[in-house]
Design an enzyme around this catalytic site. Structure first.
Site, mmCIF file in Angstrom:
data_model
loop_
_atom_site.group_PDB
_atom_site.id
_atom_site.type_symbol
_atom_site.label_atom_id
_atom_site.label_comp_id
_atom_site.label_asym_id
_atom_site.label_seq_id
_atom_site.Cartn_x
_atom_site.Cartn_y
_atom_site.Cartn_z
ATOM 1 N N PHE A 112 0.667 -0.645 0.452
ATOM 2 C CA PHE A 112 0.152 0.301 0.157
ATOM 3 C C PHE A 112 0.749 1.040 -0.034
ATOM 4 O O PHE A 112 0.307 2.208 -0.374
ATOM 5 C CB PHE A 112 -1.002 -0.375 0.773
ATOM 6 C CG PHE A 112 -0.035 0.252 2.449
ATOM 7 C CD1 PHE A 112 -0.695 1.645 3.044
ATOM 8 C CD2 PHE A 112 0.355 -0.133 2.898
ATOM 9 C CE1 PHE A 112 0.308 2.123 4.375
ATOM 10 C CE2 PHE A 112 0.939 -0.648 4.294
ATOM 11 C CZ PHE A 112 0.616 0.913 4.739
ATOM 12 N N LYS A 113 2.011 1.305 0.672
ATOM 13 C CA LYS A 113 2.442 2.198 0.312
ATOM 14 C C LYS A 113 3.072 2.990 -0.611
ATOM 15 O O LYS A 113 3.594 4.026 -0.946
ATOM 16 C CB LYS A 113 4.476 2.112 1.306
ATOM 17 C CG LYS A 113 4.286 1.162 2.332
ATOM 18 C CD LYS A 113 3.714 2.210 3.427
ATOM 19 C CE LYS A 113 3.976 1.553 4.857
ATOM 20 N NZ LYS A 113 4.933 1.159 6.060
ATOM 21 N N ASP A 114 3.092 2.359 -1.878
ATOM 22 C CA ASP A 114 2.899 2.639 -3.048
ATOM 23 C C ASP A 114 1.818 3.274 -3.633
ATOM 24 O O ASP A 114 2.323 4.957 -4.704
ATOM 25 C CB ASP A 114 2.884 1.634 -4.684
ATOM 26 C CG ASP A 114 3.758 0.656 -4.907
ATOM 27 O OD1 ASP A 114 4.821 1.299 -4.234
ATOM 28 O OD2 ASP A 114 4.063 -0.685 -4.768
ATOM 29 N N THR A 147 8.335 0.537 3.111
ATOM 30 C CA THR A 147 8.492 1.649 2.818
ATOM 31 C C THR A 147 9.888 1.809 1.948
ATOM 32 O O THR A 147 9.649 2.692 0.944
ATOM 33 C CB THR A 147 7.898 3.080 3.873
ATOM 34 O OG1 THR A 147 6.851 2.903 4.821
ATOM 35 C CG2 THR A 147 8.382 4.441 4.212
#
Length: 496
Positions: A112-114, A147
């Site tokens: 989800f960091k993308d 991250t």
């Protein structure tokens, strides 16, 4: 449109533009930047339901980043959410056993960091131009697994930037580590520290707060910024996907306009669930914000008792991105429920630093009624993966399984059957061994990439490009340092 300015959670004074807050990352006093007010959505839910992900992202971000022109912001969004994602939807919803998994892992590093780290480099370089910054920007980041790779992938070879990532040696999954140590880009560096994530995060904050080092850096033409979720340029793009998920459910007729939904988020550093809290405060009809922890259940204990206490054993789990005892973004919520009182917040953060804990007042605790906290044990997490695979054939990663387990327990105990969105934060391919062992312990005999192929087969899903490209990739980074040697290695990389 209302102009939104930002100030530190630890100061009464001064307010700055969004671009300046993005550039700084962390406030000079060690606080986090927060908007003076959370803006309200100025498009109806019905209008939003007819929009693409990129269009919804613009409608959300324009309200927070008010010193960006329409052209600047749309350029950042278009460059971030493009063919690097393996689906045009960017963040699709998958219905699994009665709840909607918001799949946030379709970007280039399958986590989800993308969703935020593909846009942050563009926000940052645009901010630098807007503010006449000529220094090279050095991104300094601590990671508990996701991250680091997402930030390096976002910043690799971006002109005018360098990035240095620290991660806990032995504290990330084999796939996560391989993704980081094989990262290309002349401006990228990654370092394994002898310590845990909290030590890495504290080390990064200490480097940021070192005024003498900042002067040395400036003299050599460098300045620090952050890609961690302490940077408001990371947090705001995350708000967009909660608004989008609601709009998508509305577009598909799964809910009626204004109907409230619940949101479940597997939580470590508190940024992802704080983004959902901001989405709710913008006018997205969200009822409960369900905060799911693993066995490092410092947040569950906080929501249960009102005391935040990091003085406990640090447990390495199969959901390593949540192996965190200092949830940095919680400070933004503490500031909010203290009535935006910097003095009260500062005193609590000072207690956290000196005693390792603080306790909120009864008045503050009463303002947390939107939140529900629970946790999943390692055994429960594994059982959840197996149960939903057996029921549906859908395979989820360990972090999503923590959230799903907490959701299943919440429904069983409350009977609350509202339509629910569960943040699915990583691809199961990122944690193949833990995921496959949950389904059948015999899989443990296979090698890491044999497991990848077996997961693809039993789940009937294509192996993501992010995994294929590291299968035979060369290790490019092999740096290690002690937890107290982080500043020295930063200076070495920068030649100062």
């Amino acid at each position: 449109m209302e102009k939104i300015l930002y100030k530190s959670t630890r100061s009464k004074d001064g307010a700055i533009e969004a671009s300046q807050a993005i550039l700084k990352g962390l406030a000079d006093d060690g606080g986090l930047f927060v908007p003076l007010s959370i803006p309200k959505l100025d498009k109806s839910l019905e209008e939003l339901s007819k929009m693409s992900y990129q269009q919804v992202a613009y409608e959300v971000m324009k309200l927070f980043f008010t010193d960006f022109t329409e052209e600047e912001l749309k350029n950042c969004i278009d460059r971030a959410y493009d063919t690097k994602f393996d689906t045009e939807e960017i963040a699709p919803l998958a219905k699994v056993d009665g709840a909607y998994h918001l799949e946030l892992f379709h970007g280039p590093t399958i986590a989800f960091k993308d969703m935020a780290l593909q846009i942050l480099p563009h926000l940052l370089t645009t901010s630098a131009k807007k503010n006449g910054v000529e220094n090279e920007i050095v991104i300094l980041t601590a990671t508990s697994g996701d991250t680091g790779k997402a930030a390096m992938a976002g910043f690799a070879d971006v002109e005018g930037t360098r990035i240095i990532v620290f991660y806990p040696d032995g504290g990330v999954s084999p796939i996560q580590e391989k993704q980081m140590v094989t990262q290309k880009g002349a401006n990228t560096n990654v370092v394994a520290i002898e310590g845990n994530f909290d030590q890495a995060q504290t080390g990064v904050k200490n480097i940021f707060n070192n005024k003498e080092l900042a002067k040395e850096m400036d003299a050599k033409g460098f300045q620090f910024s952050s890609a961690n979720s302490i940077n408001i340029g990371r947090l705001v793009p995350q708000v967009a996907y909660y608004v989008y998920s609601y709009a998508k459910l509305l577009a598909e007729g799964k809910i009626s306009d204004g109907e409230k939904i619940n949101v479940v988020v597997p939580t470590g550093n508190f940024g992802n669930i704080l983004a959902a809290f901001y989405a709710k405060n913008m006018g997205t009809p969200i009822d409960k914000l369900i905060c799911a922890s693993n066995e490092n259940k410092v947040l569950f204990d906080f929501f249960s008792t009102g005391e935040y206490d990091k003085n406990r054993e640090f447990i390495l789990t199969t959901s390593p991105s949540m192996d965190i005892l200092i949830s940095s973004n919680l400070e933004r919520l503490i500031y909010n429920i203290a009535g935006n009182d910097a003095e009260t917040n500062s005193a609590m953060m000072a207690d956290l630093s000196s005693k390792g804990k603080y306790t909120i007042t009864d008045d503050m605790k009463a303002k947390l009624s939107d939140f529900v906290g629970d946790f999943a044990t390692e055994e429960e997490t594994a059982a959840t993966i197996k149960k939903h695979f057996d029921n549906t054939g859908y395979i989820m990663d360990t972090h999503t399984a923590v959230a799903r387990c907490v959701y299943d327990k919440y429904v069983a105990s409350t009977g609350d059957d509202k339509v629910t969105v569960i943040a699915s934060t990583a691809s199961p391919f990122k944690f193949t061994r833990a995921v496959m062992n949950s389904i059948d312990s015999n899989y443990d005999k296979l090698g890491d990439f044999e497991l990848v192929d077996e997961l693809s087969k039993i789940g009937n899903v294509t192996v993501p490009n992010a995994i294929e490209e590291i299968r035979n990739a060369e290790v490019l980074h092999d740096n290690k340092c002690a937890a107290d040697g982080m500043e020295d290695i930063v200076k070495k990389f920068l030649g100062i």
